[in-house]
Design a protein around this motif. Structure first.
Motif, PDB file in Angstrom:
ATOM      1  N   ASN A  61     -15.086   7.736  49.601  1.00 30.83           N
ATOM      2  CA  ASN A  61     -15.901   6.655  50.172  1.00 30.83           C
ATOM      3  C   ASN A  61     -15.099   5.525  50.813  1.00 30.83           C
ATOM      4  OD1 ASN A  61     -17.917   8.216  49.158  1.00 30.83           O
ATOM      5  ND2 ASN A  61     -18.337   6.900  47.399  1.00 30.83           N
ATOM      6  N   GLU A  62     -13.993   5.906  51.464  1.00 28.78           N
ATOM      7  CA  GLU A  62     -13.284   4.889  52.242  1.00 28.78           C
ATOM      8  C   GLU A  62     -14.011   4.670  53.562  1.00 28.78           C
ATOM      9  OE1 GLU A  62     -10.980   7.707  51.300  1.00 28.78           O
ATOM     10  OE2 GLU A  62      -9.235   6.687  50.432  1.00 28.78           O
TER      11      GLU A  62
ATOM     12  N   GLU B 271     -21.680  -4.403  42.987  1.00 27.23           N
ATOM     13  CA  GLU B 271     -22.241  -4.332  44.351  1.00 27.23           C
ATOM     14  C   GLU B 271     -21.204  -3.811  45.349  1.00 27.23           C
ATOM     15  OE1 GLU B 271     -26.002  -7.413  44.460  1.00 27.23           O
ATOM     16  OE2 GLU B 271     -24.151  -8.107  45.412  1.00 27.23           O
ATOM     17  N   ALA B 272     -20.492  -2.754  44.955  1.00 28.62           N
ATOM     18  CA  ALA B 272     -19.432  -2.214  45.825  1.00 28.62           C
ATOM     19  C   ALA B 272     -19.954  -1.818  47.213  1.00 28.62           C
ATOM     20  CB  ALA B 272     -18.782  -1.002  45.153  1.00 28.62           C
ATOM     21  N   TYR B 273     -21.213  -1.360  47.280  1.00 30.94           N
ATOM     22  CA  TYR B 273     -21.743  -0.810  48.543  1.00 30.94           C
ATOM     23  C   TYR B 273     -22.794  -1.719  49.177  1.00 30.94           C
ATOM     24  CZ  TYR B 273     -19.283   3.237  46.833  1.00 30.94           C
ATOM     25  OH  TYR B 273     -18.284   4.079  46.386  1.00 30.94           O
ATOM     26  N   VAL B 274     -22.844  -2.974  48.744  1.00 26.94           N
ATOM     27  CA  VAL B 274     -23.972  -3.847  49.102  1.00 26.94           C
ATOM     28  C   VAL B 274     -24.111  -4.084  50.603  1.00 26.94           C
ATOM     29  CG1 VAL B 274     -22.789  -6.085  48.913  1.00 26.94           C
ATOM     30  CG2 VAL B 274     -25.200  -5.870  48.248  1.00 26.94           C
TER      31      VAL B 274
ATOM     32  N   SER C 222     -16.912  -1.525  52.686  1.00 28.24           N
ATOM     33  CA  SER C 222     -17.477  -2.035  53.930  1.00 28.24           C
ATOM     34  C   SER C 222     -16.443  -2.751  54.794  1.00 28.24           C
ATOM     35  CB  SER C 222     -18.648  -2.965  53.632  1.00 28.24           C
ATOM     36  OG  SER C 222     -18.330  -3.849  52.599  1.00 28.24           O
ATOM     37  N   TYR C 223     -15.283  -3.106  54.241  1.00 29.00           N
ATOM     38  CA  TYR C 223     -14.307  -3.860  55.037  1.00 29.00           C
ATOM     39  C   TYR C 223     -13.024  -3.078  55.314  1.00 29.00           C
ATOM     40  CZ  TYR C 223     -17.550  -7.677  54.297  1.00 29.00           C
ATOM     41  OH  TYR C 223     -18.680  -8.457  54.283  1.00 29.00           O
ATOM     42  N   ALA C 224     -13.067  -1.773  55.089  1.00 24.56           N
ATOM     43  CA  ALA C 224     -11.978  -0.874  55.508  1.00 24.56           C
ATOM     44  C   ALA C 224     -10.615  -1.268  54.938  1.00 24.56           C
ATOM     45  CB  ALA C 224     -11.925  -0.807  57.048  1.00 24.56           C
TER      46      ALA C 224
ATOM     47  N   TYR D 118     -17.284  -6.918  61.618  1.00 21.69           N
ATOM     48  CA  TYR D 118     -17.586  -5.607  61.026  1.00 21.69           C
ATOM     49  C   TYR D 118     -18.998  -5.114  61.352  1.00 21.69           C
ATOM     50  CZ  TYR D 118     -13.303  -5.765  58.240  1.00 21.69           C
ATOM     51  OH  TYR D 118     -12.001  -5.794  57.842  1.00 21.69           O
ATOM     52  N   ASP D 119     -19.767  -5.915  62.126  1.00 20.15           N
ATOM     53  CA  ASP D 119     -21.159  -5.514  62.379  1.00 20.15           C
ATOM     54  C   ASP D 119     -21.230  -4.112  62.989  1.00 20.15           C
ATOM     55  OD1 ASP D 119     -21.973  -7.864  61.326  1.00 20.15           O
ATOM     56  OD2 ASP D 119     -22.517  -8.814  63.233  1.00 20.15           O
TER      57      ASP D 119
END
Ligand SMILES: Cc1ncc(COP(=O)(O)O)c(C=O)c1O
Length: 368
Positions: free
Chosen positions: A39-40, A191-194, A220-222, A268-269
């Protein structure tokens, strides 16, 4: 070292650690594979974030800032909290391990909604404690009554991820609030995937002293390789956790990248739009191919494979085609694979491999 000596050395391990096996030999690096198993987020950092990483490298001879003050200040400003409500970690897994160390002694128990993030099992084991795995309700509803009045009542804390790993499902924040309001336990909300989900529980932090929220910049922030995690909670709970952190737990690059990501979240949008779009595209394509895919609010999909084979068979077959996916150790998920969402070419390669495997199966069975 002779075997007798080795036995002497091992017998000196602490009681709790003696129960654990030494880890098996390291796997061979998976060069040239499409990596869809952890899940990177496979995209480059935005340019200003990358510049901050490179600039931080020039401070390599200095210890990092004590107590991650700048990063905690930046997070407090970004999320409208006070700095004392924020802890920064070397990834959120460091923060998880602090929680287990702080709250669990030998013989104690913690409760986790199951299926959940498997690393928690190891963290409980390391404390000589028990992890009570409380099943999510039908269609992954929060079993509030069971958590308040069942065996979890004795747990030192209750841990759940929202959205959840490995199911990808999301429960409404009103349900989380109902649990936090009625429970006298610490509720650890991962909330790792929030950032791929419709809502967050952050607004509850000022209202409930028994809520602790964890975030990570790995998904979410690579920035999985840089290791940045944040925790938000009551200053007293946060202070207890900061007090047992390793000295200089983060490095200069992690601190600088963390601050810079917070300043450039808008950059990151497009990344998040892409991942959500690919997620739905791959979900549809897999469904057409006979997989049953759980609706996801994350950057991965949990897919039940077509009848006749199980998850490990698919994992091995995909690996032969240089595609890495995960299988789950949980009851009821033996027939599933978990697939991270990557770039379009990566997902095209995954779907092509799935089609090849299905095609080979069909031609083999029609030849019989
Ligand atoms: C639910 C959940 N929590 C925490 C983590 C750990 O993330 P980090 O890279 O910040 O240690 C993961 C990573 O897969 C995860 O799935």
């Amino acid at each position: 070292m002779s075997d007798a000596k080795l036995q002497d050395v091992l017998s000196s391990l602490s009681e709790v650690y003696r129960q654990l096996n030494s880890i098996p030999p390291s796997p061979v690096p998976e060069a040239g594979c499409v990596k869809l198993n952890t899940n990177e987020n496979p995209f480059a950092l935005p340019a200003p974030v990358m510049q901050s990483a490179l600039a931080a490298l020039e401070r390599q001879y200095l210890y990092p800032e004590y107590d991650n003050i700048s990063l905690r200040e930046a997070a407090a400003a970004s999320y409208d909290l006070s700095m004392d409500q924020v802890i920064a970690g070397n990834g959120s897994s460091e923060l998880l391990s602090l929680i287990y160390r702080a709250f669990l002694g030998p013989g104690d128990s913690a409760a986790m909604l199951s299926p959940g993030f498997a690393y928690n099992r190891k963290l409980a084991q390391l404390q000589g404690a028990r992890l009570l795995e409380i099943k999510w309700g039908e269609t992954c509803l929060l079993p509030i009554h069971k958590l308040l009045f069942g065996p979890a009542k004795e747990a030192k804390f209750i841990l759940l991820a929202n959205p959840n790993n490995p199911t990808g499902t999301f429960v409404p924040i009103a349900d989380i609030e109902s649990l936090v309001a009625q429970s006298d336990r610490l509720i650890v909300l991962d909330e790792a995937y929030v950032d791929f989900a419709p809502d967050s529980a952050l607004r509850l932090i000022d209202r409930y002293s028994n809520l602790l929220i964890l975030r990570t910049f790995s998904k979410s922030y690579a920035a999985a390789g840089i290791r940045v995690g944040l925790g938000f909670g009551h200053p007293e709970v946060i202070g207890r956790l900061r007090n047992i952190q390793n000295l200089f737990n983060m490095n200069v690059i992690g601190q600088a990248v963390g601050v810079s990501i917070l300043a450039h979240r808008d950059a990151y949008d497009e990344n998040h739009r892409h991942i959500k779009y690919e997620r739905e595209r791959v979900k549809f394509a897999l469904s057409q191919l006979g997989f049953s895919v759980t609706p996801s609010h994350t950057n991965f999909l949990l897919a039940r494979v077509p009848a006749g084979r199980d998850g490990p068979w698919w994992q091995t077959s995909l690996k032969r085609k240089k595609i890495l996916v995960t299988v789950l150790p949980d009851d009821g998920l033996e027939d599933c694979i978990r697939v991270s969402i990557g770039t379009k070419p990566q997902m095209d390669a995954f779907l092509a491999a799935v089609e090849d495997i299905l095609g080979a199966q069909t031609s083999r069975s029609s030849a019989v």
